[in-house]
Motif scaffolding. Structure first.
Motif, PDB file in Angstrom:
ATOM      1  N   ASP A 357       0.818  -1.215   0.000  1.00 32.54           N
ATOM      2  CA  ASP A 357       0.000   0.000   0.000  1.00 32.54           C
ATOM      3  C   ASP A 357       0.851   1.265   0.000  1.00 32.54           C
ATOM      4  O   ASP A 357       0.599   2.204  -0.748  1.00 32.54           O
ATOM      5  CB  ASP A 357      -0.924  -0.009   1.215  1.00 32.54           C
ATOM      6  CG  ASP A 357      -1.744   1.249   1.338  1.00 32.54           C
ATOM      7  OD1 ASP A 357      -2.753   1.360   0.634  1.00 32.54           O
ATOM      8  OD2 ASP A 357      -1.352   2.141   2.137  1.00 32.54           O
ATOM      9  N   SER A 358       1.878   1.289   0.868  1.00 28.70           N
ATOM     10  CA  SER A 358       2.713   2.489   0.970  1.00 28.70           C
ATOM     11  C   SER A 358       4.030   2.146   1.651  1.00 28.70           C
ATOM     12  O   SER A 358       4.173   1.084   2.273  1.00 28.70           O
ATOM     13  CB  SER A 358       1.982   3.598   1.749  1.00 28.70           C
ATOM     14  OG  SER A 358       1.637   3.143   3.048  1.00 28.70           O
ATOM     15  N   TYR A 412       6.164   7.250   0.401  1.00 29.12           N
ATOM     16  CA  TYR A 412       6.161   6.809  -0.989  1.00 29.12           C
ATOM     17  C   TYR A 412       4.977   5.877  -1.261  1.00 29.12           C
ATOM     18  O   TYR A 412       4.514   5.140  -0.383  1.00 29.12           O
ATOM     19  CB  TYR A 412       7.451   6.052  -1.322  1.00 29.12           C
ATOM     20  CG  TYR A 412       8.714   6.881  -1.139  1.00 29.12           C
ATOM     21  CD1 TYR A 412       9.125   7.774  -2.114  1.00 29.12           C
ATOM     22  CD2 TYR A 412       9.481   6.748   0.024  1.00 29.12           C
ATOM     23  CE1 TYR A 412      10.292   8.528  -1.947  1.00 29.12           C
ATOM     24  CE2 TYR A 412      10.638   7.484   0.199  1.00 29.12           C
ATOM     25  CZ  TYR A 412      11.038   8.370  -0.789  1.00 29.12           C
ATOM     26  OH  TYR A 412      12.186   9.107  -0.618  1.00 29.12           O
ATOM     27  N   THR A 413       4.532   5.931  -2.512  1.00 30.99           N
ATOM     28  CA  THR A 413       3.569   4.949  -3.010  1.00 30.99           C
ATOM     29  C   THR A 413       4.333   3.701  -3.427  1.00 30.99           C
ATOM     30  O   THR A 413       5.566   3.703  -3.467  1.00 30.99           O
ATOM     31  CB  THR A 413       2.804   5.532  -4.213  1.00 30.99           C
ATOM     32  OG1 THR A 413       3.746   5.786  -5.262  1.00 30.99           O
ATOM     33  CG2 THR A 413       2.077   6.811  -3.829  1.00 30.99           C
ATOM     34  N   PRO A 414       3.632   2.597  -3.747  1.00 27.75           N
ATOM     35  CA  PRO A 414       4.339   1.374  -4.159  1.00 27.75           C
ATOM     36  C   PRO A 414       5.263   1.571  -5.355  1.00 27.75           C
ATOM     37  O   PRO A 414       6.247   0.837  -5.511  1.00 27.75           O
ATOM     38  CB  PRO A 414       3.195   0.409  -4.483  1.00 27.75           C
ATOM     39  CG  PRO A 414       2.064   0.871  -3.638  1.00 27.75           C
ATOM     40  CD  PRO A 414       2.179   2.347  -3.586  1.00 27.75           C
ATOM     41  N   ASP A 415       4.980   2.545  -6.226  1.00 31.17           N
ATOM     42  CA  ASP A 415       5.853   2.773  -7.380  1.00 31.17           C
ATOM     43  C   ASP A 415       6.877   3.882  -7.110  1.00 31.17           C
ATOM     44  O   ASP A 415       7.424   4.488  -8.038  1.00 31.17           O
ATOM     45  CB  ASP A 415       5.032   3.108  -8.625  1.00 31.17           C
ATOM     46  CG  ASP A 415       4.071   4.271  -8.372  1.00 31.17           C
ATOM     47  OD1 ASP A 415       4.104   4.845  -7.265  1.00 31.17           O
ATOM     48  OD2 ASP A 415       3.285   4.589  -9.284  1.00 31.17           O
ATOM     49  N   ASN A 417       6.676   6.918  -5.852  1.00 33.52           N
ATOM     50  CA  ASN A 417       6.314   8.330  -5.970  1.00 33.52           C
ATOM     51  C   ASN A 417       5.907   8.852  -4.599  1.00 33.52           C
ATOM     52  O   ASN A 417       5.305   8.136  -3.790  1.00 33.52           O
ATOM     53  CB  ASN A 417       5.154   8.510  -6.957  1.00 33.52           C
ATOM     54  CG  ASN A 417       5.567   8.159  -8.363  1.00 33.52           C
ATOM     55  OD1 ASN A 417       6.647   8.523  -8.820  1.00 33.52           O
ATOM     56  ND2 ASN A 417       4.677   7.454  -9.080  1.00 33.52           N
ATOM     57  N   THR A 418       6.238  10.100  -4.315  1.00 31.71           N
ATOM     58  CA  THR A 418       5.872  10.670  -3.014  1.00 31.71           C
ATOM     59  C   THR A 418       4.392  11.007  -2.991  1.00 31.71           C
ATOM     60  O   THR A 418       3.853  11.541  -3.970  1.00 31.71           O
ATOM     61  CB  THR A 418       6.696  11.936  -2.724  1.00 31.71           C
ATOM     62  OG1 THR A 418       6.449  12.899  -3.732  1.00 31.71           O
ATOM     63  CG2 THR A 418       8.171  11.624  -2.667  1.00 31.71           C
ATOM     64  N   TYR A 419       3.732  10.676  -1.908  1.00 31.95           N
ATOM     65  CA  TYR A 419       2.320  11.014  -1.773  1.00 31.95           C
ATOM     66  C   TYR A 419       2.089  12.038  -0.663  1.00 31.95           C
ATOM     67  O   TYR A 419       0.944  12.457  -0.425  1.00 31.95           O
ATOM     68  CB  TYR A 419       1.481   9.764  -1.517  1.00 31.95           C
ATOM     69  CG  TYR A 419       1.702   9.089  -0.178  1.00 31.95           C
ATOM     70  CD1 TYR A 419       0.966   9.479   0.954  1.00 31.95           C
ATOM     71  CD2 TYR A 419       2.619   8.065  -0.024  1.00 31.95           C
ATOM     72  CE1 TYR A 419       1.157   8.870   2.174  1.00 31.95           C
ATOM     73  CE2 TYR A 419       2.818   7.437   1.198  1.00 31.95           C
ATOM     74  CZ  TYR A 419       2.077   7.847   2.293  1.00 31.95           C
ATOM     75  OH  TYR A 419       2.277   7.232   3.503  1.00 31.95           O
TER      76      TYR A 419
END
Length: 812
Positions: A357-358, A412-415, A417-419
């Motif tokens: 998830d994160s 970070y997201t699973p890919d 990227n910062t959320y």
């Protein structure tokens, strides 16, 4: 269980008493060995032989006063042979010994060879491990593998010592934490602060370590036994010392250097040491936590890594002055100054229904420094000719610590990227502790075989702990009032004890009681002053009875009651931050735990020792308990008075001489333990075995080269709510004497197979958590030491020093 052990205890006493009255009281030969300068011949060997054929019956060593005693001797005619390195042999006798006679032999005087006061080279060597009923003595300088290690590292590999739990607590029997003393004086430190002190103490400064399972009432009441670290202190007339240096490499390089010095005259002894240690280590912890809530399985998996760079300065300086032959005063200053820098990386991966998830990555730098300083004045005196003694100690200890950590959380997201924007936090936690200790001890010999001991002690401790935690807002950090606090703690302990000791025929009796009154106040300085006050009084009885059945078999039974007070940091009601879903909390309402312990022991031929033991601990708290909120997913690790611990076990120690060049010792400890929660803490009621096996193998390859191999295994077992997996470790080392045996080179490899790690799994209420903790344990070390000055012992009158009696007391 109570009925079972009550039956064993009754049967043991009944059997021993029946046997004792059916036996004839054996005879005893005692006396004193002197040098021709009229000083005591310490460590002289006294051999008892049959006069008809000179066959050896038994032998013993003269003590520091030159006194020896040979017990359990049958009636007959005997000779005495006395030897000491550098002296001519002396024979005495023959003596005719009657039944049940206590024979006092005339003084035996040894002469130096060639009738000259030449110097005597000390070449005698004690084994590394010496085991006696109720006590294990580690002669540190006789171990190859101890070289270059800290006191903590030596202890965690020692027979009879167990290291366990999140705080890596040292315990002896039954998992109760041991009282740690240095030269007979309590350190008054606990938890991480105590472990930091032991890790800063190099083995090169230690003479021996005494592991005592049942101390007398003169010690601070400890249900977990006593570990006494005896530091080096020269006994030779003149100036001498040791220079040592070493280097090591595991994942990172390490180095150390130090000096030990001593200058002794007939009246004055000046001594001290200094060690510098530069160490860089790595540690990794993986934690997996499963949360099953509202039909959703969530996984919170953490990979934590840190690199720790440490520099330690360890020093001691002291002076003993003999006012007269019977009165000595001493002064001592010692301390450890430590600086640690950590680089931390904590990666949390959150999954739901096995789908990532994160990711939260917390990176931080931590600057932590501490100083622990002790100032001591002591007095030791002999009153009159009756042998009465009195000793007094006054000690002031000051501990200061700064701890500044700055954390950056990235989301970070699973890919990848910062959320969410990065979050910056500060974690500032300074600490200051002041301790004043005064104690007075008195010994009154009633007869040649009996004495009474009594004493008083007062301990005042004051600690100031602060926690400032909060985010960076703009260019400035702001404290979070929910996570910041200041805790002031004051503790006063007044104690008194009385001991009675006597030897009656085959019986050796020690009995005493210690009274302690504790008054403490803990105050949280938040919006309002919130204080918690405790005042409690306790009695701690102790008794030990030994019975000599014959010249090869001795039986003993002992009982004591002890207390283990919470660590200062456990009482701090702080919420310590690890990551947004993991915290550690103190508990200002934590109460002491109490332990009752009983031991039955058998010694065969002064060599093989078998011990049965049983411990029960009430209000047990010294292990982690987890409190998880399934809605927020936050887990808090804390201490609480969880319940009771029951431990029953057997230990066996056996030294074996396979050949003239190969010797070994084996230590097996097998126990059954049960943790049972109080109803308020749930229905937890689990039991497990705990089997620990230690062995040390020593090889004398020639007169200057030796090798050593040690191994340790522990079976799967239980520690609080955590199930521990098995652990094992193997160490090897070699030593070579150089410079005409004034110097030595030692090479050792710790944890040869890199298997030393802690693995645990907890299933408690709604918590499902597993953890693997791996330190940098496989380390190759090379050490060099050189003795300078006089390496000889001249005959001189032995003076007691201010700390000699403290050291003796730990050996009872």
């Amino acid at each position: 269980m109570k009925v079972l052990f009550g039956g064993i205890f009754f049967a043991f006493l009944t059997g021993v008493c029946s046997i004792s009255f059916a036996q004839t009281k054996p005879s005893v030969i005692q006396g004193k060995v002197l040098m021709d300068t009229n000083g005591p011949a310490e460590a002289a060997t006294v051999v008892l032989m049959l006069s008809k054929d000179s066959s050896i019956v038994r032998s013993t060593l003269a003590d520091k006063a030159g006194i020896y005693q040979l017990n359990n001797i049958k009636a007959g005619n005997y000779l005495l042979l006395v030897t000491k390195i550098g002296c001519a042999k002396m024979y005495a006798g023959p003596y005719s010994l009657a039944v049940s006679q206590n024979f006092v032999a005339p003084n035996i005087t040894l002469k130096l060879k060639d009738n000259q006061l030449q110097e005597i080279k000390v070449t005698a060597r004690k084994p590394y491990i010496e085991v006696k009923p109720g006590k294990i003595v580690l002669h540190i300088q006789n171990s190859i593998l101890a070289d270059g290690n800290s006191a903590y590292d030596v202890l965690r590999q020692s027979p009879g010592v167990h290291v366990g739990g999140d705080k890596e607590t040292l315990s002896i029997t039954g998992r109760q934490p041991a009282l740690i003393t240095i030269d007979g004086r309590a350190t008054n430190l606990t938890g991480d602060d105590l472990n930091g002190l032991l890790r800063s103490m190099q083995s090169s400064t230690i003479d021996q370590i005494e592991i005592i399972s049942n101390g007398s009432a003169k010690y601070d009441a400890s249900g977990g036994g006593i570990i006494n670290i005896v530091l080096k202190k020269g006994k030779n007339i003149g100036t001498n010392g040791i220079i040592n240096a070493g280097a090591g490499y595991g994942k990172y390089a390490k180095g150390r250097a130090g000096i030990i010095f001593n200058n002794r005259t007939a009246k004055v002894n000046i001594f001290g040491n200094y060690t510098f240690d530069d160490n860089k280590t790595h540690r990794s912890i993986t934690t997996n936590r499963n949360i099953n809530y509202n039909d959703t399985l969530s996984n919170y998996n953490v990979a934590y890594n840190n690199i720790q760079k440490s520099q330690n300065h360890n020093f001691k300086a002291g002076l003993d002055y003999s006012i007269s032959a019977k009165h000595t005063i001493g002064f001592l200053v010692s301390g450890i100054v430590r600086e640690d820098n950590f680089i931390k990386d904590n990666t949390l991966k959150i999954s739901n229904q096995n789908k990532l998830d994160s990711i939260i990555v917390a990176q931080s730098t931590l600057d932590r420094g501490s100083s622990f300083l002790n100032y001591n004045a002591n007095y030791n005196g002999v009153l009159g000719k009756s042998g009465k003694t009195i000793s007094a100690d006054v000690t002031y200890s000051n501990y200061n610590r700064h701890s500044n950590e700055f954390i950056t959380n990235n989301f970070y997201t699973p890919d990848n990227n910062t959320y969410k924007n990065a979050e910056q936090l500060e974690n500032i936690s300074p600490s200051e502790i002041h301790i004043w200790t005064e104690k007075l001890d008195y010994v009154n010999p009633l007869t040649k075989t009996s004495r009474i001991e009594a004493g008083l002690k007062y301990n005042h401790a004051k600690s100031d702990n602060n926690l400032i935690f909060g985010p960076k807002v703009g260019n400035q950090y702001r404290a979070d009032t929910n996570l910041s606090n200041r805790f002031l703690y004051t503790e006063n302990i007044g104690a008194g004890y009385v001991n009675y000791m006597n030897k009656v025929g085959k019986w050796d009796i020690t009995a005493g009681v210690r009274a302690e009154n504790t008054n403490s106040t803990g105050t949280s300085v938040t919006g309002e002053m919130v204080a918690t006050t405790r005042n409690y009084f306790d009695l701690f009885p102790q008794a030990q009875i030994s019975y000599v059945y014959n010249e090869k078999n001795t039986f003993s039974i002992s009982y004591n009651r002890g207390i283990h007070r919470p660590d200062y940091q456990d009482l701090n009601p702080f919420l310590y931050y690890t990551d947004p879903y993991d915290y550690r909390s103190g508990n200002k309402n934590l109460k002491p735990e109490y332990t009752n312990a009983i031991q039955l022991a058998h010694t065969y031929n002064d060599t093989f020792i078998t011990t049965l033991y049983y411990n029960q601990t009430n209000d047990a708290y010294d292990f982690p308990i987890y409190r998880q909120n399934d809605t927020t997913k936050v887990n808090i690790t804390e201490r609480k008075n969880f319940g009771r611990i029951y431990v029953a076990g057997i230990s066996f120690y056996a030294p074996v001489q396979f050949t003239t060049w190969w010797s070994a010792n084996f230590n097996l400890d097998a126990s059954y333990l049960r943790y049972k929660a109080y109803p308020i803490n749930g229905t937890f009621n689990k039991a497990s075995q705990d089997i620990i096996f230690n062995s040390t193998q020593t090889f004398a390859l020639n007169s200057t080269i030796a090798a050593e191999v040690t191994g340790r295994y522990e079976s799967p077992t239980l520690y609080g709510v955590n199930q521990l997996k098995q652990s094992y470790v193997v160490n090897i080392g070699f030593s070579k004497q150089i410079f005409n045996k004034r110097g030595s080179i030692k090479v050792n490899l710790n944890d040869v197979f890199n298997t030393d790690r802690d693995r645990n799994h907890a299933l408690y209420q709604n918590v499902d958590l597993s953890e693997v903790n791996k330190k940098e344990t496989r380390v190759l070390r090379v050490g060099l030491s050189y003795r300078f000055g006089k390496s000889t012992v001249k005959s001189a009158t032995k003076h007691n020093t201010g700390s000699d009696d403290e050291q003796r007391r730990t050996g009872n």
